[in-house]
Write a protein that holds these residues in place. Structure first.
Motif, PDB file in Angstrom:
ATOM      1  N   SER A   1       0.981  -1.314   0.020  1.00  0.00           N
ATOM      2  CA  SER A   1       0.308  -0.296   0.096  1.00  0.00           C
ATOM      3  C   SER A   1       0.727   0.998  -0.372  1.00  0.00           C
ATOM      4  CB  SER A   1      -0.784  -0.180   1.557  1.00  0.00           C
ATOM      5  OG  SER A   1      -0.625   0.336   2.583  1.00  0.00           O
ATOM      6  N   ALA A   2       2.139   1.406   0.547  1.00  0.00           N
ATOM      7  CA  ALA A   2       3.265   2.524   0.330  1.00  0.00           C
ATOM      8  C   ALA A   2       3.845   2.657  -1.035  1.00  0.00           C
ATOM      9  CB  ALA A   2       3.952   2.144   1.725  1.00  0.00           C
ATOM     10  N   GLY A   3       3.561   1.534  -1.851  1.00  0.00           N
ATOM     11  CA  GLY A   3       4.027   1.961  -3.256  1.00  0.00           C
ATOM     12  C   GLY A   3       5.421   0.794  -3.414  1.00  0.00           C
ATOM     13  N   ILE A   4       5.890   0.298  -2.137  1.00  0.00           N
ATOM     14  CA  ILE A   4       6.917  -0.552  -2.336  1.00  0.00           C
ATOM     15  C   ILE A   4       6.529  -1.981  -2.951  1.00  0.00           C
ATOM     16  CG2 ILE A   4       8.936  -1.682  -0.328  1.00  0.00           C
ATOM     17  CD1 ILE A   4       7.598   0.401   1.072  1.00  0.00           C
ATOM     18  N   THR A   5       7.464  -2.252  -3.623  1.00  0.00           N
ATOM     19  CA  THR A   5       7.782  -3.409  -4.022  1.00  0.00           C
ATOM     20  C   THR A   5       8.354  -4.903  -3.572  1.00  0.00           C
ATOM     21  OG1 THR A   5       7.762  -2.760  -6.629  1.00  0.00           O
ATOM     22  CG2 THR A   5       8.105  -4.864  -6.796  1.00  0.00           C
ATOM     23  N   GLN A   6       7.489  -5.567  -3.421  1.00  0.00           N
ATOM     24  CA  GLN A   6       8.584  -6.417  -2.522  1.00  0.00           C
ATOM     25  C   GLN A   6       8.547  -8.296  -3.137  1.00  0.00           C
ATOM     26  OE1 GLN A   6       7.365  -7.123   1.271  1.00  0.00           O
ATOM     27  NE2 GLN A   6       6.144  -4.942   1.453  1.00  0.00           N
TER      28      GLN A   6
ATOM     29  N   ILE B   1      12.416  -2.468  -2.790  1.00  0.00           N
ATOM     30  CA  ILE B   1      11.875  -1.688  -3.810  1.00  0.00           C
ATOM     31  C   ILE B   1      11.052  -0.160  -3.702  1.00  0.00           C
ATOM     32  CG2 ILE B   1      12.379  -1.101  -6.399  1.00  0.00           C
ATOM     33  CD1 ILE B   1      12.334  -4.165  -6.981  1.00  0.00           C
ATOM     34  N   PRO B   2      11.944   1.337  -3.153  1.00  0.00           N
ATOM     35  CA  PRO B   2      11.209   1.794  -2.671  1.00  0.00           C
ATOM     36  C   PRO B   2      10.068   2.747  -4.543  1.00  0.00           C
ATOM     37  CG  PRO B   2      13.641   2.267  -3.462  1.00  0.00           C
ATOM     38  CD  PRO B   2      13.215   1.574  -3.188  1.00  0.00           C
ATOM     39  N   ALA B   3       9.029   3.139  -3.859  1.00  0.00           N
ATOM     40  CA  ALA B   3       8.639   3.515  -4.930  1.00  0.00           C
ATOM     41  C   ALA B   3       8.844   4.198  -5.294  1.00  0.00           C
ATOM     42  CB  ALA B   3       6.946   4.299  -3.870  1.00  0.00           C
ATOM     43  N   SER B   4      10.123   5.651  -5.190  1.00  0.00           N
ATOM     44  CA  SER B   4      10.380   6.126  -5.701  1.00  0.00           C
ATOM     45  C   SER B   4      11.532   5.546  -6.594  1.00  0.00           C
ATOM     46  CB  SER B   4      11.865   7.448  -4.738  1.00  0.00           C
ATOM     47  OG  SER B   4      12.657   6.070  -4.489  1.00  0.00           O
ATOM     48  N   HIS B   5      11.496   4.125  -7.307  1.00  0.00           N
ATOM     49  CA  HIS B   5      12.840   3.867  -8.143  1.00  0.00           C
ATOM     50  C   HIS B   5      12.939   4.247  -9.533  1.00  0.00           C
ATOM     51  CE1 HIS B   5      14.523   0.302 -10.433  1.00  0.00           C
ATOM     52  NE2 HIS B   5      15.341   1.332 -10.121  1.00  0.00           N
ATOM     53  N   GLN B   6      13.060   4.392 -10.118  1.00  0.00           N
ATOM     54  CA  GLN B   6      12.927   4.377 -11.643  1.00  0.00           C
ATOM     55  C   GLN B   6      13.234   3.529 -12.749  1.00  0.00           C
ATOM     56  OE1 GLN B   6      10.630   7.406 -12.769  1.00  0.00           O
ATOM     57  NE2 GLN B   6      10.288   7.759 -10.367  1.00  0.00           N
ATOM     58  N   PRO B   7      12.817   3.171 -12.884  1.00  0.00           N
ATOM     59  CA  PRO B   7      12.980   1.924 -14.452  1.00  0.00           C
ATOM     60  C   PRO B   7      14.806   2.381 -14.778  1.00  0.00           C
ATOM     61  CG  PRO B   7      11.018   1.198 -14.365  1.00  0.00           C
ATOM     62  CD  PRO B   7      11.105   2.918 -13.401  1.00  0.00           C
ATOM     63  N   GLY B   8      15.246   1.394 -15.412  1.00  0.00           N
ATOM     64  CA  GLY B   8      16.292   2.103 -15.863  1.00  0.00           C
ATOM     65  C   GLY B   8      17.488   1.894 -14.994  1.00  0.00           C
TER      66      GLY B   8
ATOM     67  N   GLN C   1      11.294   5.955   3.154  1.00  0.00           N
ATOM     68  CA  GLN C   1      10.530   6.596   2.526  1.00  0.00           C
ATOM     69  C   GLN C   1      11.607   7.374   3.328  1.00  0.00           C
ATOM     70  OE1 GLN C   1       7.165   5.327   4.757  1.00  0.00           O
ATOM     71  NE2 GLN C   1       6.206   4.318   3.304  1.00  0.00           N
ATOM     72  N   SER C   2      12.874   7.322   3.812  1.00  0.00           N
ATOM     73  CA  SER C   2      13.691   8.831   3.652  1.00  0.00           C
ATOM     74  C   SER C   2      14.095   9.600   2.201  1.00  0.00           C
ATOM     75  CB  SER C   2      14.462   7.925   4.343  1.00  0.00           C
ATOM     76  OG  SER C   2      15.738   7.642   3.584  1.00  0.00           O
TER      77      SER C   2
ATOM     78  N   GLU D   1      17.014   1.403  18.850  1.00  0.00           N
ATOM     79  CA  GLU D   1      17.111   2.321  18.031  1.00  0.00           C
ATOM     80  C   GLU D   1      16.535   1.719  16.928  1.00  0.00           C
ATOM     81  OE1 GLU D   1      20.448  -0.942  17.018  1.00  0.00           O
ATOM     82  OE2 GLU D   1      19.266  -0.246  19.255  1.00  0.00           O
ATOM     83  N   LEU D   2      16.041   0.377  16.966  1.00  0.00           N
ATOM     84  CA  LEU D   2      15.821  -0.440  16.291  1.00  0.00           C
ATOM     85  C   LEU D   2      14.446   0.224  15.717  1.00  0.00           C
ATOM     86  CD1 LEU D   2      16.618  -3.941  15.645  1.00  0.00           C
ATOM     87  CD2 LEU D   2      17.880  -2.065  14.623  1.00  0.00           C
ATOM     88  N   ALA D   3      13.344   1.254  16.565  1.00  0.00           N
ATOM     89  CA  ALA D   3      12.249   1.972  16.666  1.00  0.00           C
ATOM     90  C   ALA D   3      12.394   2.509  15.524  1.00  0.00           C
ATOM     91  CB  ALA D   3      12.015   1.964  17.452  1.00  0.00           C
ATOM     92  N   ALA D   4      13.387   3.603  15.234  1.00  0.00           N
ATOM     93  CA  ALA D   4      13.816   4.379  13.971  1.00  0.00           C
ATOM     94  C   ALA D   4      14.087   4.007  13.010  1.00  0.00           C
ATOM     95  CB  ALA D   4      15.605   5.037  13.869  1.00  0.00           C
ATOM     96  N   PHE D   5      13.384   2.438  12.345  1.00  0.00           N
ATOM     97  CA  PHE D   5      14.175   2.229  11.447  1.00  0.00           C
ATOM     98  C   PHE D   5      12.987   1.447  10.899  1.00  0.00           C
ATOM     99  CE2 PHE D   5      18.438   2.576  13.403  1.00  0.00           C
ATOM    100  CZ  PHE D   5      18.472   3.627  12.253  1.00  0.00           C
ATOM    101  N   PHE D   6      12.505   0.389  12.365  1.00  0.00           N
ATOM    102  CA  PHE D   6      11.597  -0.715  11.690  1.00  0.00           C
ATOM    103  C   PHE D   6      10.139   0.171  12.022  1.00  0.00           C
ATOM    104  CE2 PHE D   6      15.539  -2.819  11.648  1.00  0.00           C
ATOM    105  CZ  PHE D   6      15.478  -3.064   9.920  1.00  0.00           C
TER     106      PHE D   6
END
Length: 539
Positions: free
Chosen positions: A48-53, A115-122, A151-152, A450-455
């Motif tokens: 739903s966040a546009g991340i390809t898994q 793969i982030p949603a911001s990734h552009q093919p190519g 999403q950073s 500290e992992l609360a910052a990342f996951f």
């Protein structure tokens, strides 16, 4: 078998390339995201966040039967056809399991690609490889869903891998050395990194810009990958990060300590090593449940030890202990980002079943603290402990609390001083070395906090915490992209590379307080003391 062997040889002898028109490896047709490799086609999904898994991607053959306690077979030797890559693969069996439970298996060498949603093919993005923690005896990659990272402000591809644990990944002994591979779990990680080099371009990743990362045993793993093969990375990664790297007891495979564990485990598995049977053949023919139960009973017999199965000196992949290797410059000369938390040593002793080593007991004494430390470092001596107390950790500094005294000792000798050791050694070579110290009075600063910052996971974070987490996401991902940590979100400070061999300066990561600080002389002296005991502690 012959066909499999021929396929394996052909796979190893031919490089896999990505055409510019399909650099992401995803199907140009409508439908779910799909990647075709030379051993299978993997069908993922977009969340739903546009991340390809892509989940549950096999990266090596199942390490079962004759492949138990052997180096992983990479690349996979069988063609898999079309694979539904929308669910995680089985996790590796934890050493504490008494049987093979749902969701776990020996057949567990799988990875996951995000793969982030911001990734552009190519285009090819930098790659961040994650190795999970769990004391080399437990844990898996499934909870490491990296949405905050992806999403950073910086676009990276995130990849996580399973590796063999406990008795399946870190059983030692001369018998395995003669007929197998020691530190199989670390070799699984190495195979995973080879998989990244060979295949990540099909997912839109840049194999020349790979950073490895982990927490606890995962950070210990990145440390051991820095030291593996005398520091020769084979071009598998260009940078390394570690949250709370573990400096564990590291005996040689020839030591009685290691051989005693092998003997006990083998006997519990019904393969009496003092009999006339071929022990390794017996162990490789045993069923998984038998080996799981034998491993848990082996752990149970050591009630004062937190982690019975762990990496050892094997004479090949690991030939030198970390303190010696970092002192002598025999490590991978790549940029690093390592650090630790303020309360690393808390809670560990309280989990021990041996009351004589559990410092939370009301009748605890200084001997209890000694027993706690000795349970983790079997060759630690009482004179060294007494010197530690008199010179560096007097009880009066901890309001008479043996629990606080013990947790400070353990937290520094195992985690805090290790981050300083690594960054100090790398910084001493003139490379980028970034050292952090995490302290969050609101959410806690225990091991792993500290992992609360990342996951995803923390629901109690307030506005200040979220601002800190955003800055940390920026720091970590910018290091992956450029090998230098910078932050655009929230309060930020210039993160100066380590300048001295004691790991100074480090950046203090606190809500509303991100500042660069010099390591105190007192901490530097305590760390120097622990590292002076490298022969005694086998660290």
């Amino acid at each position: 078998m012959m066909l499999n062997f021929i396929f394996l040889c052909l796979s190893l002898s031919s490089a896999v390339t990505c055409s510019k028109s399909t650099a992401s490896g995803r199907s140009l047709l409508a439908g779910p995201p799909t990647v075709t490799l030379d051993y299978g086609t993997f069908v993922g999904f977009q969340d739903s966040a546009g991340i390809t898994q892509y989940r549950g991607v096999r990266f090596a053959d199942a390490p079962i039967g004759d492949l138990r306690w052997q180096a992983p077979v990479f690349p996979p030797s069988q063609r898999l056809g079309r694979v539904n890559a929308t669910q995680f693969g089985k996790a590796c069996i934890a050493a504490t399991q008494t049987s093979v439970t749902t969701g776990t298996s020996e057949d567990c060498l799988f990875g996951n690609v995000y793969i982030p949603a911001s990734h552009q093919p190519g285009t090819n993005l930098p790659v961040l490889v994650w190795f999970h923690g769990g004391g080399f005896q437990g844990g898996d990659s499934h909870s490491a869903t990296p949405n905050p990272i992806l999403q950073s402000n910086r676009s990276v591809i995130f990849v996580s891998f399973e590796y063999r644990l406990g008795q399946f990944g870190f059983l030692g002994g001369a018998q395995i050395k003669e007929n197998g591979a020691l530190n199989a779990g670390l070799l699984d990680q190495r195979a995973a990194l080879r998989w990244v080099q060979r295949y990540i371009c099909h997912f839109g990743g840049d194999s020349k810009r790979v950073t490895i990362w982990g927490q606890s045993a995962g950070a210990g793993s990145t440390m051991f990958q820095l030291l593996g093969n005398g520091g020769n990375t084979g071009g598998l990664f260009r940078a390394a990060m570690g949250d709370s790297p573990s400096l564990s007891y590291l005996p040689s495979f020839t030591d009685f300590y290691v051989q005693d564990i092998f003997m006990q485990f083998s006997g519990l598995a019904g393969c009496n090593p003092s009999g006339e049977i071929d022990v390794m053949s017996c162990l490789r023919s045993a069923d998984s449940n038998t080996l799981a139960l034998a491993g848990s009973h082996t752990i149970g017999a050591r009630a004062s030890t937190l982690f019975t199965f762990a990496p050892i000196i094997d004479g090949t992949f690991l030939a030198e202990r970390p303190v010696e290797a970092f002192r002598n410059g025999r490590f991978a000369h790549v940029p690093v980002l390592f650090g630790s938390n303020a309360d690393e040593g808390a809670h560990w002793s309280a989990s021990l079943r041996d009351g004589s080593a559990n410092t939370s007991m009301p009748n605890a004494t200084e001997t209890t603290v000694f027993n706690f430390i000795k349970g983790q470092f079997a060759t630690f001596t009482r004179p060294s402990f007494d010197k530690a107390v008199s010179d560096f950790y007097p009880l009066s500094d901890y309001n008479g609390s043996f629990s606080l005294q013990g947790q400070q000792m353990y937290g520094e000798m195992r985690y805090i001083c290790t981050a300083a050791l690594i960054t100090g050694a790398v910084g001493g070579e003139g490379l980028g070395a970034y050292h952090y110290h995490y302290e969050n009075p609101h959410l806690g600063s225990f091991h792993g906090d500290e992992l609360a910052a990342f996951f995803p996971g923390s629901t109690a974070a307030n506005a200040d915490d979220k601002l800190l987490f955003a800055a940390m996401d920026d720091f970590w991902t910018s290091f992956v992209v450029s090998e230098k940590p910078t932050a655009e979100n929230g309060p930020a400070a210039s993160w100066t590379s380590v300048l001295t061999t004691d790991g100074s300066p480090h950046i203090q990561l606190q809500p509303q307080n991100i500042v660069s600080e010099k390591i105190t002389d007192a901490l530097s002296a305590r760390c120097a003391f622990w590292h002076s005991l490298t022969e005694e502690l086998k660290s």
